[in-house]
Design an enzyme around this catalytic site. Structure first.
Site, PDB file in Angstrom:
ATOM      1  N   LYS A   1      -5.264 -27.901  47.439  1.00  0.00           N
ATOM      2  CA  LYS A   1      -4.887 -27.020  46.236  1.00  0.00           C
ATOM      3  C   LYS A   1      -4.322 -25.707  47.031  1.00  0.00           C
ATOM      4  O   LYS A   1      -4.905 -25.024  47.671  1.00  0.00           O
ATOM      5  CB  LYS A   1      -6.097 -26.653  45.748  1.00  0.00           C
ATOM      6  CG  LYS A   1      -5.753 -25.819  44.297  1.00  0.00           C
ATOM      7  CD  LYS A   1      -6.714 -24.905  43.868  1.00  0.00           C
ATOM      8  CE  LYS A   1      -6.856 -23.481  44.623  1.00  0.00           C
ATOM      9  NZ  LYS A   1      -5.449 -22.590  44.158  1.00  0.00           N
TER      10      LYS A   1
ATOM     11  N   GLY B   1      -3.178 -25.436  40.657  1.00  0.00           N
ATOM     12  CA  GLY B   1      -4.297 -25.006  39.641  1.00  0.00           C
ATOM     13  C   GLY B   1      -4.907 -23.616  40.175  1.00  0.00           C
ATOM     14  O   GLY B   1      -4.702 -23.137  41.379  1.00  0.00           O
TER      15      GLY B   1
ATOM     16  N   GLY C   1      -8.294 -21.205  41.448  1.00  0.00           N
ATOM     17  CA  GLY C   1      -9.380 -21.557  42.282  1.00  0.00           C
ATOM     18  C   GLY C   1     -10.690 -21.898  41.185  1.00  0.00           C
ATOM     19  O   GLY C   1     -11.578 -22.654  41.500  1.00  0.00           O
TER      20      GLY C   1
ATOM     21  N   VAL D   1      -9.472 -25.761  39.451  1.00  0.00           N
ATOM     22  CA  VAL D   1      -9.282 -26.959  40.895  1.00  0.00           C
ATOM     23  C   VAL D   1     -10.193 -26.740  41.926  1.00  0.00           C
ATOM     24  O   VAL D   1     -10.713 -27.486  42.437  1.00  0.00           O
ATOM     25  CB  VAL D   1      -7.790 -26.884  40.947  1.00  0.00           C
ATOM     26  CG1 VAL D   1      -7.395 -27.861  42.046  1.00  0.00           C
ATOM     27  CG2 VAL D   1      -6.918 -27.465  39.821  1.00  0.00           C
ATOM     28  N   GLY D   2     -10.150 -25.371  42.469  1.00  0.00           N
ATOM     29  CA  GLY D   2     -10.926 -24.952  43.906  1.00  0.00           C
ATOM     30  C   GLY D   2     -12.255 -25.642  43.486  1.00  0.00           C
ATOM     31  O   GLY D   2     -13.123 -26.101  44.276  1.00  0.00           O
TER      32      GLY D   2
ATOM     33  N   GLU E   1     -12.178 -20.106  57.070  1.00  0.00           N
ATOM     34  CA  GLU E   1     -11.486 -19.073  57.912  1.00  0.00           C
ATOM     35  C   GLU E   1     -11.175 -17.718  56.806  1.00  0.00           C
ATOM     36  O   GLU E   1     -10.412 -18.069  55.935  1.00  0.00           O
ATOM     37  CB  GLU E   1     -10.194 -19.448  58.462  1.00  0.00           C
ATOM     38  CG  GLU E   1      -9.674 -18.766  59.412  1.00  0.00           C
ATOM     39  CD  GLU E   1      -8.424 -17.679  58.933  1.00  0.00           C
ATOM     40  OE1 GLU E   1      -8.940 -16.485  58.800  1.00  0.00           O
ATOM     41  OE2 GLU E   1      -7.377 -18.051  58.706  1.00  0.00           O
TER      42      GLU E   1
ATOM     43  N   CYS F   1      -5.069 -12.019  57.622  1.00  0.00           N
ATOM     44  CA  CYS F   1      -6.421 -11.827  57.905  1.00  0.00           C
ATOM     45  C   CYS F   1      -6.852 -11.565  59.257  1.00  0.00           C
ATOM     46  O   CYS F   1      -7.579 -10.836  59.647  1.00  0.00           O
ATOM     47  CB  CYS F   1      -7.029 -13.080  57.521  1.00  0.00           C
ATOM     48  SG  CYS F   1      -6.455 -14.678  58.373  1.00  0.00           S
TER      49      CYS F   1
ATOM     50  N   GLU G   1     -11.662  -4.720  53.976  1.00  0.00           N
ATOM     51  CA  GLU G   1     -10.293  -5.577  53.994  1.00  0.00           C
ATOM     52  C   GLU G   1      -9.258  -5.189  53.024  1.00  0.00           C
ATOM     53  O   GLU G   1      -9.240  -5.290  51.900  1.00  0.00           O
ATOM     54  CB  GLU G   1     -10.269  -7.064  54.017  1.00  0.00           C
ATOM     55  CG  GLU G   1      -9.171  -7.724  54.366  1.00  0.00           C
ATOM     56  CD  GLU G   1      -9.429  -9.211  54.621  1.00  0.00           C
ATOM     57  OE1 GLU G   1      -8.725  -9.793  55.554  1.00  0.00           O
ATOM     58  OE2 GLU G   1     -10.069  -9.963  53.628  1.00  0.00           O
TER      59      GLU G   1
END
Length: 474
Positions: A173, A204, A206, A209-210, A248, A282, A382
């Site tokens: 995805k 899609g 998250g 679909v996630g 990650e 990141c 972040e």
């Protein structure tokens, strides 16, 4: 500024395009606000179809010799290289990466990763003898991969290459904000000889679909790159089926400038690592830790270096910082800049106003704060934008404590006399440290400590994540 439309008409499942059934999602060019494509809004049923295709393809692909799988990967890498300009232009249109960076970090780096992974096939210890035991490394099965928008090709290739070399099949995805390169990757993979069903793409959100991928009982492993918040949710959902999860996640890296560093070189490199891809990395170093007695000198150098990071049209060859990937993300970054001002950090460059000459688009000024409290929000959270926080320290122990003093532990850099810098690097609780701008190595492991995730990517370390270990006693 030109805009092209590339409409994706369906998911890629079992080696063919399958239409979505639940409407579409727009893909917006953040530099213009124009809709450049639409992708299907995938459903749990679409995930079921993709998993079934991956499960059916698994036995034959797992039985293919590693050397043959490596050759398929090499053809895949060559196919991506042949379409470099098309892919680079598409990434620039879908998420605003400057075209120069799209050609290099966004496209050239994935090709290097594929070649490095393929090169592991011959010498990797697929089997070994330990006493009277035969140790066999076998593919896990069906891998669910979920990736973010900031490096849409690099992030999936970092998972796809080792997963396929290991003999797994995959359901992928992409981010709904930057999904377009996924279709090119699927086409190139098919042309390279990846069998139907080995690599499947479901578009899609998250939330739909996630979640379905994370929870699916016939998916054996999840490999995710993205926010720490999303990583927590994936871990929670995946735990119900006790599947392997590698993550990650976020980072808040530091540039530690020691008193014996080459100051101009350290600041220039630190700025590059803070502002690359608009700070939407990141592994960026958005904190710059400097000896308190030299803060003013560092600030002057940083301000001068920042002026080289021109903001503008991402299709312009001279642009260094394009728009943020979306207007929503721009608003998030601006919120942090305003928070920094409100909390008393000293604003020395930039701020929340629009960059000059850019009345439209998701643009943010390169921004630098000095005299930053290391416990403040802009030093702890972040931001994922072109915002640098300069933090003074009294001595080396305090520098290390500040660098280690966030919930993250992904990357950092140390600058100083080589042995001195190496000694400090060893004290940092992060997964990767660059000493005096050490060169990127695609065979070295990449991943984080603490809430920057678990597991590693690249080289044999990344390959091992996608393998089960069987012990046969004789």
């Amino acid at each position: 500024m030109t805009t092209s439309t590339h409409t994706v008409t369906g998911h890629w499942i079992g080696g063919e395009t399958l239409a979505g059934s639940a409407g579409t999602l727009p893909v917006v060019n953040p530099a213009t606000g124009d809709v450049v494509a639409e992708t299907p809004a995938g459903t749990a049923a679409d995930v079921d179809r993709a998993v079934a295709a991956a499960r059916a393809a698994f036995p034959d692909w797992a039985a293919t010799a590693p050397a043959q799988r490596a050759e398929v990967l090499r053809r895949l890498g060559a196919g991506l290289a042949a379409r470099q300009e098309e892919i680079a232009s598409m990434i620039t249109a879908e998420m605003g990466s400057p075209i120069g960076m799209s050609r290099t970090a966004q496209v050239a780096f994935p090709a290097a990763v594929i070649e490095s992974v393929a090169g592991l096939a011959d010498d990797f210890a697929w089997t070994e003898e330990v006493g009277n035991s035969l140790i066999v490394r076998e593919p896990i099965g069906v891998v669910g991969a979920i990736t973010p928008w900031n490096f849409p090709l690099q992030q999936i290739v970092s998972k796809l290459a080792p997963a396929l070399l290991a003999g797994n099949t995959m359901v992928f995805k992409p981010s709904e904000n930057a999904p377009l390169t996924a279709r090119i990757l699927a086409e190139v993979a098919a042309e390279a000889g990846v069998p139907a069903g080995v690599f499947n793409v479901v578009y899609g959100t998250g939330a739909v679909v996630g979640e379905a991928i994370s929870a699916h009982p016939d998916i054996d492993m999840i490999s995710f790159t993205g926010s720490t918040r999303a990583g927590r949710r994936i871990s929670e959902v995946a735990a119900q089926t006790v599947k392997r999860v590698t993550l990650e996640l976020g980072g808040k890296g530091a540039t530690i400038i020691l008193d014996d560093a080459d100051l101009p070189s350290a600041v220039t490199t630190g700025m590059l690592m803070a502002f690359a891809n608009g700070g939407q990395v990141c592994g960026a170093w958005p904190r710059m830790l400097v000896p308190a007695s030299r803060q003013d000198e560092v600030v002057a150098l940083a301000v001068e270096a920042a002026r080289q990071h021109t903001v503008g049209d991402p299709t312009d060859e001279t642009t260094r910082i394009g728009p943020m990937a979306s207007e929503a993300h721009r608003q998030k970054v601006l919120g942090y800049i305003e928070r920094g001002i409100a909390d008393g950090a000293r604003l020395v460059l930039g701020g929340p106003d629009r960059p000059a000459g850019l009345p439209n688009g998701a643009y943010v000024q390169p921004t630098i704060f000095a005299d930053v409290d290391p416990t403040s929000a802009i030093a702890q959270e972040e931001i994922f934008g072109p915002v640098l926080t300069i933090i003074p320290y009294a001595d080396e122990d305090e520098a290390v404590a500040i660098a280690n003093g966030t919930l993250y532990g992904l990357t950092s850099g140390v600058f100083g006399e080589p042995e001195h810098a190496l000694a400090v690097a060893r004290r940092l609780r992060v997964g990767q440290v660059d000493v005096n701008a050490g060169h990127w190595n695609p065979l070295a492991p990449f991943g984080g400590y603490r809430q920057s995730g678990n597991g590693r990517e690249f080289g044999r370390f990344g390959l091992e994540e996608f393998l089960e270990i069987k012990s046969i006693q004789r």
